[in-house]
Scaffold this active site. Structure first.
Site, PDB file in Angstrom:
ATOM      1  CB  SER A 143     -19.338 -48.455 -88.125  1.00 41.32           C
ATOM      2  OG  SER A 143     -18.075 -47.785 -88.095  1.00 41.32           O
ATOM      3  CE1 TYR A 156     -18.865 -50.092 -93.178  1.00 42.04           C
ATOM      4  CE2 TYR A 156     -17.279 -48.649 -92.098  1.00 42.04           C
ATOM      5  CZ  TYR A 156     -18.063 -49.788 -92.101  1.00 42.04           C
ATOM      6  OH  TYR A 156     -18.056 -50.631 -91.004  1.00 42.04           O
TER       7      TYR A 156
HETATM    8  P1  NAP Z   1     -15.539 -59.658 -91.454  1.00 43.60           P
HETATM    9  O1  NAP Z   1     -14.734 -60.570 -90.609  1.00 43.60           O
HETATM   10  O2  NAP Z   1     -15.059 -59.348 -92.830  1.00 43.60           O
HETATM   11  O3  NAP Z   1     -17.023 -60.205 -91.488  1.00 43.60           O
HETATM   12  C1  NAP Z   1     -17.975 -59.846 -92.450  1.00 43.60           C
HETATM   13  C2  NAP Z   1     -18.987 -60.952 -92.515  1.00 43.60           C
HETATM   14  O4  NAP Z   1     -20.016 -60.593 -93.460  1.00 43.60           O
HETATM   15  C3  NAP Z   1     -18.374 -62.266 -92.972  1.00 43.60           C
HETATM   16  O5  NAP Z   1     -18.900 -63.325 -92.209  1.00 43.60           O
HETATM   17  C4  NAP Z   1     -18.833 -62.382 -94.427  1.00 43.60           C
HETATM   18  O6  NAP Z   1     -18.957 -63.762 -94.750  1.00 43.60           O
HETATM   19  C5  NAP Z   1     -20.198 -61.700 -94.350  1.00 43.60           C
HETATM   20  N1  NAP Z   1     -20.618 -61.222 -95.655  1.00 43.60           N
HETATM   21  C6  NAP Z   1     -19.982 -60.346 -96.468  1.00 43.60           C
HETATM   22  N2  NAP Z   1     -20.675 -60.202 -97.613  1.00 43.60           N
HETATM   23  C7  NAP Z   1     -21.764 -61.009 -97.521  1.00 43.60           C
HETATM   24  C8  NAP Z   1     -22.837 -61.300 -98.389  1.00 43.60           C
HETATM   25  N3  NAP Z   1     -22.941 -60.736 -99.598  1.00 43.60           N
HETATM   26  N4  NAP Z   1     -23.768 -62.190 -97.981  1.00 43.60           N
HETATM   27  C9  NAP Z   1     -23.679 -62.803 -96.759  1.00 43.60           C
HETATM   28  N5  NAP Z   1     -22.688 -62.537 -95.887  1.00 43.60           N
HETATM   29  C10 NAP Z   1     -21.737 -61.660 -96.280  1.00 43.60           C
HETATM   30  O7  NAP Z   1     -15.675 -58.226 -90.729  1.00 43.60           O
HETATM   31  P2  NAP Z   1     -16.330 -57.826 -89.328  1.00 43.60           P
HETATM   32  O8  NAP Z   1     -15.469 -56.770 -88.788  1.00 43.60           O
HETATM   33  O9  NAP Z   1     -16.641 -58.989 -88.505  1.00 43.60           O
HETATM   34  O10 NAP Z   1     -17.666 -57.127 -89.840  1.00 43.60           O
HETATM   35  C11 NAP Z   1     -18.936 -57.383 -89.279  1.00 43.60           C
HETATM   36  C12 NAP Z   1     -19.709 -56.079 -89.191  1.00 43.60           C
HETATM   37  O11 NAP Z   1     -19.028 -55.186 -88.304  1.00 43.60           O
HETATM   38  C13 NAP Z   1     -19.876 -55.324 -90.505  1.00 43.60           C
HETATM   39  O12 NAP Z   1     -21.210 -54.860 -90.605  1.00 43.60           O
HETATM   40  C14 NAP Z   1     -18.921 -54.154 -90.367  1.00 43.60           C
HETATM   41  O13 NAP Z   1     -19.335 -53.037 -91.112  1.00 43.60           O
HETATM   42  C15 NAP Z   1     -18.997 -53.897 -88.877  1.00 43.60           C
HETATM   43  N6  NAP Z   1     -17.871 -53.142 -88.315  1.00 43.60           N
HETATM   44  C16 NAP Z   1     -16.610 -53.650 -88.352  1.00 43.60           C
HETATM   45  C17 NAP Z   1     -15.566 -52.889 -87.836  1.00 43.60           C
HETATM   46  C18 NAP Z   1     -14.142 -53.358 -87.838  1.00 43.60           C
HETATM   47  O14 NAP Z   1     -13.244 -52.538 -87.593  1.00 43.60           O
HETATM   48  N7  NAP Z   1     -13.878 -54.631 -88.082  1.00 43.60           N
HETATM   49  C19 NAP Z   1     -15.828 -51.629 -87.280  1.00 43.60           C
HETATM   50  C20 NAP Z   1     -17.125 -51.147 -87.260  1.00 43.60           C
HETATM   51  C21 NAP Z   1     -18.145 -51.916 -87.771  1.00 43.60           C
HETATM   52  P3  NAP Z   1     -18.724 -64.433 -96.192  1.00 43.60           P
HETATM   53  O15 NAP Z   1     -17.543 -63.766 -96.804  1.00 43.60           O
HETATM   54  O16 NAP Z   1     -18.537 -65.873 -95.870  1.00 43.60           O
HETATM   55  O17 NAP Z   1     -20.007 -64.167 -96.928  1.00 43.60           O
END
Ligand code: NAP
Length: 272
Positions: A143, A156
């Site tokens: 991130s 985080y």
């Molecule tokens: P998201 O839509 O909430 O996706 C998170 C994913 O992680 C979901 O598929 C969730 O699936 C899975 N997950 C959560 N806890 C888990 C667990 N205990 N075991 C297995 N899977 C788990 O958010 P996203 O934005 O796509 O996030 C993906 C990555 O991008 C993360 O690492 C986040 O830190 C990073 N990121 C996001 C942003 C942003 O602004 N969105 C910015 C920078 C970085 P289930 O709930 O089905 O398990």
């Protein structure tokens, strides 16, 4: 990425929504079979059906809570034993937006468990298998808070700074063994992440929020261009290069037999 030739299998964690789900779609279009991992089994199955229909690629799903030791061991076992796997997208992660004084330390520990420990263990399962085969790619999703820990919750930010440092070290260690490592630093991206983290994305200024498709397409373009660190929103690549060069220039000055003169001339607490 627009090749239709078979690229092997990509294992994508956190594929049930957001960034992981778009990686799954794009990688299938690019010729990868898929293994999709997350907790929500039905969401994974639904996505698998859609992707198979659209791309004809084989898509397996593994419903796993990666913070559960048995579930994690199952996924590690697949990474070690399935010789068709050529790509790991270490994407599953959670965030938080509250400051330390308003955060529950047990929640922070769970976040470190997923963002740091799980990502590390899956890289440790994949890397030796990729090295043995002389090929493979690991994409770690960090991130921009890795570079700007003051922006959101500090744990985080710290967890993502770990992902950046770990990825740079992995790349340094594995590059000459045929294994590629890319670390992606998304800025605010339009996904469920924000709801889970406690701040609806609609509360952010729209000019800083990237649509998730654009984010993943840019990250894959960065991979195709051979980048180790990809920051999709950063317009001037030179700005990152300048920072990296300054960091590397510090390196030979950080360990010496004596403290810097400024610490020798000043009085110490023991003189009080
Ligand atoms: P998201 O839509 O909430 O996706 C998170 C994913 O992680 C979901 O598929 C969730 O699936 C899975 N997950 C959560 N806890 C888990 C667990 N205990 N075991 C297995 N899977 C788990 O958010 P996203 O934005 O796509 O996030 C993906 C990555 O991008 C993360 O690492 C986040 O830190 C990073 N990121 C996001 C942003 C942003 O602004 N969105 C910015 C920078 C970085 P289930 O709930 O089905 O398990």
């Amino acid at each position: 990425m627009n090749s239709r030739t078979h690229q092997g299998t990509a294992l994508v964690t956190g594929a049930s929504s957001g960034i992981g789900a778009v990686y799954a779609d794009r990688l299938a279009r690019a010729g990868y079979d898929l293994i999709l991992v997350a907790r929500r089994a039905e969401k994974l199955r639904e996505l698998a059906r859609t992707i198979t229909t659209r791309s004809g690629r084989s898509v397996e799903t593994i419903a796993a809570d990666l913070t559960d030791a048995d579930d994690l061991a199952r996924v590690e076992g697949v990474l070690r034993s399935d010789a068709s796997i050529t790509l790991l997208v270490n994407n599953a992660g959670v965030g938080a937006t509250g400051p330390l004084l308003q955060s529950n330390v047990a929640d922070m520990e769970q976040m470190i468990e997923l963002n740091v420990n799980v990502l590390t263990r899956l890289a440790y399962a994949a890397a030796p298998a990729f090295v043995a085969r002389g090929t493979g790619t690991i994409i770690n999703i960090a991130s921009i808070v890795a570079l700007a820990p003051e922006l959101l919750n500090g744990v985080y930010g710290g967890s993502k700074a770990y992902v950046l440092a770990f990825s740079q070290s992995l790349q340094h260690e594995l590059a000459d063994k045929g294994v590629r490592v890319q670390v992606v630093l998304p800025g605010a991206t339009e996904t469920d992440f924000w709801n889970v983290a406690g701040l609806p994305v609609s509360h952010l200024p729209p000019e800083i929020v990237m649509p998730v498709d654009a984010l993943v397409d840019a990250a894959l373009a960065g991979l195709a261009q051979g980048e180790i660190v990809t920051i999709p929103a950063l317009a001037e690549l030179d700005d990152w290069t300048t920072l990296e060069n300054a960091r590397k220039a510090l390196s030979p000055q950080l360990s010496r037999s004596a403290p810097a003169p400024r610490y020798l001339d000043a009085g110490s607490m023991a003189d009080d």
